[in-house]
Design a protein around this motif. Sequence first.
Motif, PDB file in Angstrom:
ATOM      1  N   ALA A 150       0.831  -1.210   0.000  1.00 36.37           N
ATOM      2  CA  ALA A 150       0.000   0.000   0.000  1.00 36.37           C
ATOM      3  C   ALA A 150       0.863   1.256   0.000  1.00 36.37           C
ATOM      4  O   ALA A 150       0.489   2.278  -0.589  1.00 36.37           O
ATOM      5  N   VAL A 151       2.028   1.179   0.626  1.00 33.52           N
ATOM      6  CA  VAL A 151       2.944   2.322   0.638  1.00 33.52           C
ATOM      7  C   VAL A 151       3.512   2.543  -0.759  1.00 33.52           C
ATOM      8  O   VAL A 151       3.582   3.681  -1.242  1.00 33.52           O
ATOM      9  N   LYS A 152       3.895   1.473  -1.418  1.00 32.04           N
ATOM     10  CA  LYS A 152       4.403   1.602  -2.787  1.00 32.04           C
ATOM     11  C   LYS A 152       3.337   2.196  -3.702  1.00 32.04           C
ATOM     12  O   LYS A 152       3.630   3.065  -4.533  1.00 32.04           O
ATOM     13  N   ASP A 153       2.116   1.734  -3.558  1.00 29.91           N
ATOM     14  CA  ASP A 153       1.028   2.249  -4.395  1.00 29.91           C
ATOM     15  C   ASP A 153       0.792   3.737  -4.130  1.00 29.91           C
ATOM     16  O   ASP A 153       0.535   4.509  -5.064  1.00 29.91           O
ATOM     17  N   ARG A 154       0.849   4.132  -2.861  1.00 23.74           N
ATOM     18  CA  ARG A 154       0.630   5.527  -2.501  1.00 23.74           C
ATOM     19  C   ARG A 154       1.731   6.418  -3.107  1.00 23.74           C
ATOM     20  O   ARG A 154       1.449   7.469  -3.684  1.00 23.74           O
ATOM     21  N   VAL A 155       2.967   5.988  -2.979  1.00 20.17           N
ATOM     22  CA  VAL A 155       4.076   6.762  -3.541  1.00 20.17           C
ATOM     23  C   VAL A 155       3.964   6.831  -5.056  1.00 20.17           C
ATOM     24  O   VAL A 155       4.152   7.893  -5.669  1.00 20.17           O
ATOM     25  N   ALA A 156       3.634   5.711  -5.672  1.00 20.51           N
ATOM     26  CA  ALA A 156       3.497   5.681  -7.128  1.00 20.51           C
ATOM     27  C   ALA A 156       2.430   6.660  -7.603  1.00 20.51           C
ATOM     28  O   ALA A 156       2.609   7.350  -8.615  1.00 20.51           O
ATOM     29  N   ALA A 157       1.324   6.725  -6.878  1.00 17.18           N
ATOM     30  CA  ALA A 157       0.243   7.637  -7.257  1.00 17.18           C
ATOM     31  C   ALA A 157       0.683   9.090  -7.138  1.00 17.18           C
ATOM     32  O   ALA A 157       0.369   9.927  -7.995  1.00 17.18           O
ATOM     33  N   LEU A 158       1.423   9.410  -6.099  1.00 13.84           N
ATOM     34  CA  LEU A 158       1.887  10.785  -5.909  1.00 13.84           C
ATOM     35  C   LEU A 158       2.896  11.181  -6.988  1.00 13.84           C
ATOM     36  O   LEU A 158       2.809  12.268  -7.574  1.00 13.84           O
TER      37      LEU A 158
END
Length: 373
Positions: free
Chosen positions: A278-286
């Motif tokens: 979920a952290v990777k996904d959040r960073v990727a989205a930003l």
Amino acid sequence: MTLPLQGVKVVDLSTLLPGPMCTLLMAEAGAEVVKIERPKGGDEMRSYVPKRGPDSVNFGLLNRGKRSVALDLKTQAGRDAALALIEQADVLVEQFRPGVMDRLGLGYDVLAARNPRLVYCSITGYGQTGPKADVAAHDLNYLAESGMLALCAGSDGAPVLPPALIADIAGGTYPAMMNILFALRQREQTGQGCRLDISMADNLFTFMYWALGNGESGYGWPKPGGELVTGGTARYQIYRAADGRYLAAAPLEEKFWQNFTRIIGAPELATADGLDPAVKDRVAALIGSEPSDVWVERFADVDACTVRIVGLEEAVKDPHFVQRGLFDRKVRMPGGDVMTALPVPIADVFRAKDEVRDSPALGSSEARFERGG
């Protein structure tokens, strides 16, 4: 200026990449390198494309500053000429399959009897002994059978082709050069040369120290996309920006990760587990919400270990590399064309100051070393 390998005489019987790059390093450090090639066609690398004049640019990059002698080692005259050179040599580098040099009458025992001080370096894929010693293979095969390729996965989980010939250079050239220097130093103490068995596949395991450590510790044998340096964490990842370009983010240490999360506008992630998908996904989205130019500007002068991925054409024009003189030296091809020489990992203090050196035309030199060289 006295160069570190000045006075060292090298006979190069290798072709293509690992051996020729090794002897290139020696030539750049002052050694006299005589390259023995087949009379018809010479080193196969000469025929590769693209070309500058009659020869491949690849050949020119790898053979700057050497001399070329054309000898047919399948004839007695060719072998005699080769033996005359080897009797004067300090180092011999060969890259044939195991047993070929013995069949040519140029095996280590024969040559050591005639020149006990000879450092005889054999570079092969799997080494001189073992069940795979005679197997035909190339760089990709060594990566596959050492376990390294399995750790290079694309988004679909399938292994991807590395853009560098890792086994040839990191597993062949560099270990060969290192061990030749060790052997020359040992010879100063003992007066005796030795035989070096360099296996490109063997030497790949060194680069997987962390993966071997995981397996040996019981932590688990690593999987592609699941570990610290294979895509398993948000702290060591490639992210796509809004303009389609990519950022390479490696804020592994806490201080870098804190800076990184602040710059991307998510300081709440500073204490988050980077292994959480979920952290990777959040960073990727930003990251994906802004073009790469914006991120380059925001990360400028910030210790966050995050940069934009650039192509080679852009990299060679980077003011940093230009200022450091990586591309100042030149190689003159047999047809007269001059091009940028290959940057090599030798400190300037150990290299000749001449900026332009020749790549040899096939058979352009006599089968002897220069007197006093």
